[in-house]
Scaffold this motif. Structure first.
Motif, short mmCIF file in Angstrom:
data_model
loop_
_atom_site.label_atom_id
_atom_site.label_comp_id
_atom_site.label_asym_id
_atom_site.label_seq_id
_atom_site.Cartn_x
_atom_site.Cartn_y
_atom_site.Cartn_z
N MET A 1 -0.80 21.93 -20.39
CA MET A 1 -1.76 22.34 -19.39
C MET A 1 -1.83 21.27 -18.30
N LEU A 2 -1.97 21.70 -17.07
CA LEU A 2 -2.10 20.80 -15.93
C LEU A 2 -3.48 20.15 -15.96
N ALA A 3 -3.51 18.81 -15.95
CA ALA A 3 -4.78 18.09 -15.99
C ALA A 3 -5.14 17.51 -14.62
N GLY A 4 -4.13 17.20 -13.80
CA GLY A 4 -4.41 16.63 -12.49
C GLY A 4 -3.20 16.68 -11.59
N LEU A 5 -3.44 16.60 -10.29
CA LEU A 5 -2.37 16.63 -9.30
C LEU A 5 -2.77 15.70 -8.16
N LYS A 6 -1.89 14.74 -7.86
CA LYS A 6 -2.12 13.82 -6.74
C LYS A 6 -0.96 13.98 -5.77
N ILE A 7 -1.27 14.09 -4.48
CA ILE A 7 -0.21 14.16 -3.48
C ILE A 7 -0.52 13.20 -2.35
N ASP A 8 0.53 12.59 -1.85
CA ASP A 8 0.45 11.69 -0.71
C ASP A 8 1.50 12.09 0.31
N ASN A 9 1.08 12.27 1.55
CA ASN A 9 1.98 12.53 2.67
C ASN A 9 2.84 13.78 2.51
N ILE A 10 2.22 14.84 2.06
CA ILE A 10 2.89 16.14 1.96
C ILE A 10 2.35 17.03 3.07
N ALA A 11 3.24 17.56 3.89
CA ALA A 11 2.87 18.43 5.01
C ALA A 11 1.79 17.78 5.86
N VAL A 12 0.62 18.38 5.98
CA VAL A 12 -0.45 17.83 6.81
C VAL A 12 -1.47 17.02 6.00
N ILE A 13 -1.25 16.90 4.70
CA ILE A 13 -2.20 16.20 3.83
C ILE A 13 -1.76 14.76 3.64
N GLU A 14 -2.65 13.83 4.01
CA GLU A 14 -2.35 12.41 3.83
C GLU A 14 -2.51 12.01 2.36
N LYS A 15 -3.65 12.34 1.77
CA LYS A 15 -3.91 12.08 0.36
C LYS A 15 -4.81 13.17 -0.20
N ALA A 16 -4.50 13.61 -1.39
CA ALA A 16 -5.37 14.59 -2.06
C ALA A 16 -5.21 14.41 -3.56
N GLU A 17 -6.28 14.67 -4.26
CA GLU A 17 -6.26 14.61 -5.72
C GLU A 17 -7.10 15.75 -6.27
N ALA A 18 -6.56 16.44 -7.25
CA ALA A 18 -7.29 17.52 -7.90
C ALA A 18 -7.29 17.24 -9.41
N VAL A 19 -8.44 17.40 -10.02
CA VAL A 19 -8.58 17.24 -11.46
C VAL A 19 -8.97 18.60 -12.02
N PHE A 20 -8.25 19.03 -13.05
CA PHE A 20 -8.48 20.35 -13.62
C PHE A 20 -9.08 20.22 -15.02
N SER A 21 -9.91 21.16 -15.37
CA SER A 21 -10.54 21.16 -16.70
C SER A 21 -9.90 22.24 -17.56
N HIS A 22 -10.26 22.25 -18.83
CA HIS A 22 -9.77 23.30 -19.73
C HIS A 22 -10.32 24.64 -19.27
N GLY A 23 -9.56 25.69 -19.51
CA GLY A 23 -10.00 27.02 -19.12
C GLY A 23 -9.50 27.39 -17.74
N LEU A 24 -10.19 28.29 -17.12
CA LEU A 24 -9.80 28.82 -15.81
C LEU A 24 -10.23 27.86 -14.69
N ASN A 25 -9.31 27.52 -13.82
CA ASN A 25 -9.59 26.72 -12.63
C ASN A 25 -9.20 27.56 -11.43
N VAL A 26 -10.04 27.61 -10.44
CA VAL A 26 -9.81 28.44 -9.26
C VAL A 26 -9.76 27.54 -8.03
N ILE A 27 -8.74 27.73 -7.21
CA ILE A 27 -8.62 27.00 -5.95
C ILE A 27 -8.95 27.97 -4.83
N THR A 28 -10.01 27.68 -4.10
CA THR A 28 -10.41 28.54 -3.00
C THR A 28 -10.53 27.72 -1.73
N GLY A 29 -10.57 28.40 -0.60
CA GLY A 29 -10.75 27.71 0.67
C GLY A 29 -10.37 28.61 1.82
#
Length: 91
Positions: A1-29
């Protein structure tokens, strides 16, 4: 299971970090907020082919780190490596 995702300098994003919990995780925006960039980063760290366009403008490299339960997957992409790969494809 995916627990976290860190990205640096991808496309227009300089830095981002997402932490996921057990169960359903929803990305909205809103449109253009980076949801697809997060998914593309995950694809890249899992082995999808990339090109220099993923590296953020004026950045020398892009880094992606995905943390799976008990495993860490890391991927580093530099614009210079993509240029070398492109040249190699044509030779």
């Amino acid at each position: 299971m995916l627990a976290g995702l860190k990205i640096d300098n991808i496309a227009v994003i300089e830095k981002a970090e997402a932490v996921f919990s057990h169960g359903l995780n929803v990305i909205t925006g809103e449109t253009g907020s980076g949801k697809s960039i997060l998914m593309s980063a995950l694809e890249l760290v899992l082995g999808a082919r990339a090109d220099a366009s993923i590296v953020r403008e004026n950045a020398k490299e892009a880094e992606i780190e995905a943390e799976m339960e008990e495993h860490l997957i890391y991927s580093k992409h530099t614009a210079e490596n993509f240029i070398k790969m492109k040249k190699a494809e044509y030779i």
